[in-house]
Design a protein around this motif. Structure first.
Motif, PDB file in Angstrom:
ATOM      1  N   GLU A 107       0.837  -1.203   0.000  1.00  0.00           N
ATOM      2  CA  GLU A 107       0.000   0.000   0.000  1.00  0.00           C
ATOM      3  C   GLU A 107       0.872   1.254   0.000  1.00  0.00           C
ATOM      4  O   GLU A 107       0.585   2.224  -0.709  1.00  0.00           O
ATOM      5  CB  GLU A 107      -0.921   0.009   1.230  1.00  0.00           C
ATOM      6  N   LYS A 130     -11.060   5.585   4.723  1.00  0.00           N
ATOM      7  CA  LYS A 130     -11.951   4.429   4.740  1.00  0.00           C
ATOM      8  C   LYS A 130     -11.169   3.120   4.771  1.00  0.00           C
ATOM      9  O   LYS A 130     -11.578   2.156   5.423  1.00  0.00           O
ATOM     10  CB  LYS A 130     -12.878   4.464   3.517  1.00  0.00           C
ATOM     11  N   ARG A 131     -10.043   3.087   4.083  1.00  0.00           N
ATOM     12  CA  ARG A 131      -9.229   1.864   4.031  1.00  0.00           C
ATOM     13  C   ARG A 131      -8.239   1.779   5.190  1.00  0.00           C
ATOM     14  O   ARG A 131      -7.439   0.848   5.260  1.00  0.00           O
ATOM     15  CB  ARG A 131      -8.478   1.805   2.698  1.00  0.00           C
ATOM     16  N   GLN A 156     -11.078   8.048   0.674  1.00  0.00           N
ATOM     17  CA  GLN A 156     -10.725   6.662   0.330  1.00  0.00           C
ATOM     18  C   GLN A 156      -9.610   6.150   1.233  1.00  0.00           C
ATOM     19  O   GLN A 156      -9.632   5.012   1.695  1.00  0.00           O
ATOM     20  CB  GLN A 156     -10.301   6.584  -1.140  1.00  0.00           C
TER      21      GLN A 156
END
Length: 487
Positions: free
Chosen positions: A341, A422-423, A419
């Motif tokens: 990530e 949220k992740r 985003q």
């Protein structure tokens, strides 16, 4: 008046919580692991129980008595199980907090503690054990005055033209082509992977760009451009690959797999024209020259990324030279996802296309254990430097990173931030910012030798498909392939 002032001057002072009388034994199975045994004295247990019952007395509801009027012994008998569970939770939480403050280690994970297995005894002390992952102890290497090589490059008009063509490809139209395949062209294929004659994976109607290397989640097919050259619809060809040691299918790791390609269609890309309307759609550019300038700036940002990566690689090698401590496999497995990530966020921040990001994702997956171990050791060292130099993250740092990522994706900064939140990746973003600040600090104190650098060509086509099968939950990158005019 004076009395009021005296009353106002009286401030209630909360008593400092009394520390627990803990006996703590620490074992070190490895540099990054601690096995801790904790003993809580009987006196502390009785004190917590007494406080819990005292707090309950005023609100206890017992049949036959008014609220708060029941005798203590009856309250203790009626609410014993609930109070025991509540006290157990308080003792464990306070014990863990005190151990964390008193012990000389920096935890990097939550304690591995089986709460159900812990019970408060009727007599004697409470004992429990837990494992925890910690940052390894090491002597901080010398980081000032490092001698480093720095890549430099001036982009030519031809390189800008090539980049414009690559960026416009995502807006192009794929048209059917009656002739054979061409280098850089496209074809639609069915893929069937077999091991020892048995099918292990299948991928149908896959649009593939014909490049030198075809990168899968668990392997790479070199020489793909030559294999696919001159093929027409209806043709078939085969290639053999060796799966990596990090392949999702553990049974096939390191083994040979055959891939059968069936060509369904051959396609050719038609690029859009840079009309006023299209330039406005791309980013409200006033002219083709303004767009060209923006593309060159994007190339320079990618060069900056390459400079940072090469410099970082040198710094990491010098700083981790003596970092010979082993990392637990469980830590590597868990952190490999976070490292992936982080790498993707860094690439997006630097303006790379989704196709380039997918290729890098596959490369990281194919070498996840080795790359994660190196990145973690580097992170521990950079984190120590940040602490010693009092480096931290400010709100403006987050805003800048998110803005740069929004430029790559074409989405608003607010949506990109949403985003990430949220992740649950804000901590990954924070680590990325801190590490960059430390790298800037190290580079600022380094001696550089500038050397010519040739930016890498886009020679890899990456697809999110594991030819060994058992791919699990492989996140799909945002597609930036050109549109098919048949759809």
């Amino acid at each position: 008046m004076a009395d009021d002032e005296d009353l106002g001057a009286e401030v209630a002072v909360e008593e400092e919580p009394q520390p627990l009388s803990l006996q703590v034994e620490v074992e070190k199975p490895s540099p990054c692991e601690r096995r801790i045994a904790v003993t809580v004295s009987r006196e502390d247990i009785d004190r917590y129980l007494d406080n819990a019952y005292s707090d309950l007395m005023s609100s206890a509801s017992v049949p036959g008595f008014r609220i708060g009027r029941a005798p203590r012994k009856i309250v203790e008998q009626r609410f014993r199980d609930d109070i025991i569970e509540r006290v157990k939770g308080s003792l464990l939480m306070d014990s863990l907090s005190q151990v964390s403050e008193e012990q000389d280690f920096a935890a990097i994970s939550e304690p591995d503690l089986d709460l159900e297995a812990v019970e408060i005894p009727d007599e004697g002390p409470l004992t429990f054990e837990f494992s925890i992952e910690v940052r390894p102890e090491f002597a901080l290497p010398k980081w000032k005055g490092l001698k480093l090589k720095r890549p430099t490059h001036e982009f030519t008009d031809a390189e800008v033209d090539q980049q414009i063509e690559q960026m416009l490809a995502r807006y192009g139209q794929l048209a059917p082509h009656e002739g054979p395949t061409e280098a850089g062209g496209y074809m639609v294929v069915n893929l069937v992977a077999t091991a020892d004659g048995a099918e292990v994976a299948r991928d149908e109607d896959r649009l593939v760009r014909i490049r030198e290397t075809l990168s899968f989640v668990d392997t790479r097919l070199e020489g793909f451009e030559k294999l696919a050259a001159g093929k027409k619809a209806g043709d078939r060809f085969q290639a053999k690959v060796k799966l990596t040691q990090d392949a999702p299918n553990e049974e096939l790791r390191g083994k040979e797999v055959a891939i059968d390609f069936e060509v369904l269609e051959v396609k050719r890309l038609q690029l859009p024209e840079l009309t006023e309307e299209f330039l406005d759609e791309l980013g409200e550019f006033e002219s083709a020259e303004a767009y060209r300038t923006a593309v060159k700036q994007n190339l320079e940002r990618q060069l900056e990324y390459a400079q940072q990566q090469q410099t970082r690689k040198q710094i990491s090698a010098l700083l981790t030279e003596a970092a010979n401590w082993d990392l637990p496999p469980s830590l590597l497995k868990r952190q490999s996802v976070r490292e992936l990530e982080r790498a993707v966020m860094e690439l997006r921040r630097s303006g790379f296309s989704e196709a380039e990001i997918r290729a890098r994702e596959n490369e990281l997956r194919q070498n996840s254990a080795a790359s994660t171990a190196g990145s973690l050791k580097e992170h521990f060292i950079l984190e120590r430097i940040a602490e010693e130099e009092n480096l931290d993250v400010e709100d403006g740092d987050y805003d800048r990173e998110i803005f740069l990522m929004s430029l790559q994706s074409g989405e608003s900064p607010r949506r990109v931030r949403a985003q990430i939140e949220k992740r649950g990746l804000m901590d990954v973003l924070r680590n990325q910012i801190i590490e960059r600040k430390v790298m800037d600090l190290v580079q600022g104190a380094a001696d550089f030798d500038d050397q010519p650098y040739e930016p890498p060509k886009q020679t890899v086509e990456a697809i999110p498909f594991a030819v060994g099968g058992a791919e699990g939950d492989i996140p799909q990158a945002t597609e930036d392939a050109p549109a098919d005019d048949k759809k």
